[in-house]
Design an enzyme around this catalytic site. Sequence first.
Site, PDB file in Angstrom:
ATOM      1  CG  HIS A  54      -1.855   1.297   1.387  1.00  0.00           C
ATOM      2  ND1 HIS A  54      -3.099   1.115   1.119  1.00  0.00           N
ATOM      3  CD2 HIS A  54      -1.552   2.355   1.663  1.00  0.00           C
ATOM      4  CE1 HIS A  54      -3.746   2.334   1.440  1.00  0.00           C
ATOM      5  NE2 HIS A  54      -2.623   3.163   1.738  1.00  0.00           N
ATOM      6  CD  GLU A  55       1.677   3.499   3.646  1.00  0.00           C
ATOM      7  OE1 GLU A  55       2.003   4.453   3.199  1.00  0.00           O
ATOM      8  OE2 GLU A  55       0.624   3.537   4.121  1.00  0.00           O
ATOM      9  CG  HIS A  59       0.067   6.429  -0.457  1.00  0.00           C
ATOM     10  ND1 HIS A  59      -0.885   7.119  -0.848  1.00  0.00           N
ATOM     11  CD2 HIS A  59      -0.324   5.690   0.460  1.00  0.00           C
ATOM     12  CE1 HIS A  59      -1.800   6.912  -0.342  1.00  0.00           C
ATOM     13  NE2 HIS A  59      -1.585   6.137   0.526  1.00  0.00           N
ATOM     14  CD  GLU A  66      -5.982   5.707   0.651  1.00  0.00           C
ATOM     15  OE1 GLU A  66      -4.988   6.418   1.108  1.00  0.00           O
ATOM     16  OE2 GLU A  66      -6.138   4.605   1.393  1.00  0.00           O
TER      17      GLU A  66
END
Lengths: 480, 480
Positions: free
Chosen positions: A255-256, A259, A285
């Site tokens: 997820h990170e 970003h 997001e």
Amino acid sequence: MSALESLRERLAELADLSSLGRLAAWDQRTMMPPAGAASRAQQLGALQRLMHQRATGDDIGAWLEEVEADGDLGDVDRDVVRLARRDWDRRRRIPADLAAARVKASAEGQAVWQDARARSDFALFAPALERNLALAREYSACLDDSGHPYDALLADYDYGLTAARVQAIFDPLAQALPPLVAEAAARPEALDVPLPVEAQQAAVLGVLRQLGVREERWRVDVSPHPFSLALSTSDLRVTTRYTGAGVESLLAAVHEYGHALYESQIAPELARTNLGHGTSMSVHESQSKLWENHVARHPAFAPVMAAELAAGGVAVDPEALHALFVRVRPSLIRVEADQLTYPLHIVMRFELERALVEGTLAVADLPAAWNDGMRRLLGVEVPDDARGVLQDIHWAAGSFGYFPSYALGCLIAAQMWERMESELGAQDEALRRGEVEPIRAWLGEHVHRHGRRLDTEALVERVTGGPIDAEPFLRYASAA
Amino acid sequence: MSALESLRERLAELADLSSLGRLAAWDQRTMMPPAGAASRAQQLGALQRLMHQRATGDDIGAWLEEVEADGDLGDVDRDVVRLARRDWDRRRRIPADLAAARVKASAEGQAVWQDARARSDFALFAPALERNLALAREYSACLDDSGHPYDALLADYDYGLTAARVQAIFDPLAQALPPLVAEAAARPEALDVPLPVEAQQAAVLGVLRQLGVREERWRVDVSPHPFSLALSTSDLRVTTRYTGAGVESLLAAVHEYGHALYESQIAPELARTNLGHGTSMSVHESQSKLWENHVARHPAFAPVMAAELAAGGVAVDPEALHALFVRVRPSLIRVEADQLTYPLHIVMRFELERALVEGTLAVADLPAAWNDGMRRLLGVEVPDDARGVLQDIHWAAGSFGYFPSYALGCLIAAQMWERMESELGAQDEALRRGEVEPIRAWLGEHVHRHGRRLDTEALVERVTGGPIDAEPFLRYASAA
């Protein structure tokens, strides 16, 4: 120096100072000795005050007037000036006293909230929430682009979206998602797999390496709450956390990564301008959710994950691992929610905070409304306010309008993934081999390189050919 | 706000920004991915420009005039104003063009120097050195407190000292130290002890813990060149490096601890003022050298070091370890020099750079003068310029007047140690038990808490009762 050069120099300075602020935030959450906290808060405060001063000066207004009179700007410069005008106008409309009052109320709100949550005592928190709401309304009133008082708050996170538009996007989701959740939750329960932290650590590094993470440009660290920051397009920092829970460390890391990858692929010509960042919270997001929901949770990627865990010393059946990644269980806590129930937590928060801001929901009635919403959307009973209305920090910090981006990100990710596969073909075979370069390149070309040049919905239209839409996510939810 | 409040607010802002700059420097040397270097240079450049602007504004001049007219300031405020006036006056005298030219010549000089050192080709470096010298002379001429052109350069590192004063301090050292070096070098050679890096790492942490380092306020990391920084009095960061050479990691860690301890014990009332730092380069170096020379190299502390190495898995005889710590061998490279030959490297550099600045030594004649000096003071033959005149970065970076602090630090450390033992009694027994709390407390009370309130020689007089003096160091050298 021309007015344009002066403007660009100031924007470069602000970009550099902002990078130093992000470094200080990263350090605070990963490296700083605990006793450094009080001084760090002062250092960040000084930086914020100075940046505000440098970003709202009369000089910028004078440069803008001069530059705007020049009809002969290049493409990038036109966007630089357009966004500089927007940002300057918005910031100038907020009186210094109001800005300071919001910062103070936010700090006090968070302190009271921590205490109230620990005691599960909403009444203790209520006055701080009232104060934050009053200030948020006052702030909104300063920004006359707000049709609805919520719109100006939303604009800080997702410029161009409105309460009405978010409502129109969320309505079909709130209708169609609960039955899909019920269906998925009725599947035989996936069993937890014991994953020693050492194996998780090896797998996190291995999986990130598969995704293109190299020490030349990336750091991977540990923090209590996973986050990521780009200090420049070549200085990318992600964190994750390791718990007994197993797959969380992998999902958080991927997820990170999403970003940070966004920031890393912004066009070099936008560096050190006001365009050199991801365009909005919801698009940001979407980039993390795309990698989390559509890559990490993809059945074809499970063997890659399993192989990296095996390299870390733990043999896991890929199918059992995948079942864990896509397990659906309605639950009380947003940050622990699975990929299908997560947007429902958000839909409810949006409805509540919009009503709070417009004054149709009284603070005193919020806990009951929360508990009703959880029952209606997720079918769970809230046992106490600590695990209910007091669980999130956002309202305590005075952030209203932030929550929608979490769900919008899920929807936009599904839209972009569908579009990408329609252009590149299904990614199953590539994912099975751990090949994600085509995905990275497609996102770079269609999404990342634009930086702030396109606002949320304009970008989505450009990438997917249509406005933000819940259907692709609902298709993803049906298949998952 | 009163003028004093405005002044103090600006000084606090500058202190906070300076802390962020130190954080960025620390990160650059310990954590930053290599590809982040270019952006980091821009970020630091932006911060420096902004700080210069905020430190030299007309507004400060106006506040100072108003505050100076007020005869009724408290003790601390009087020093705040006195130093603010001095710093502002000095900075204002330097034209922006000259400051920019020095920064540029420094960057270019360092680039050329790296190349020249790699090829051991002084002629390649000579033009850059000429340029740095010309700019340094121009800079010096702006500061009319300079009797000798070297004095104004020295003042940037050690305000109040002069070339003549340093010469008077160094002369007896240059006379008396070489025979003591010869005597020590004639002792039977101490044998290297194999120390695996893991054992060194454990010992570094163990020894620092003995000295009072706790995770609540300290970090210990690794960097190619050991250094330390205080981001506040409660956020202290030291680094060391681990090589096959064995004891270097321990000596470097204790040395850097001394620097950081100084910053950590500055009086809280000076925090976020212009007084909240160590007063000068030479006093700072005295605080690192005190711990390195007088604690780490103390025969009574060797058993503590040996015990920490033993805890790390390596049994070492304390006497053999101590013999290694105090081994004396004249050599070519300053940064590898032992505690006795080190000041002689500095004495020579001071003589050369003073002559360069005043123009009595031509750049073309520098290598021969260097090699003569090494022969005269240390009795070693320089085989090539890479291991001679090209070994240090300082002149390439345009830093003249910095070198003396390294030797002055050794002398001041010996003076302070003698004074401390005359007050507290000999520390042998305490050191054997690893007890350094009395030393820390004495330094805190007599040296550290003053911050910048006393300049170098005024502080030394206050602490030791006399001016800077080589005799205590020569006694230390005789006994070592």
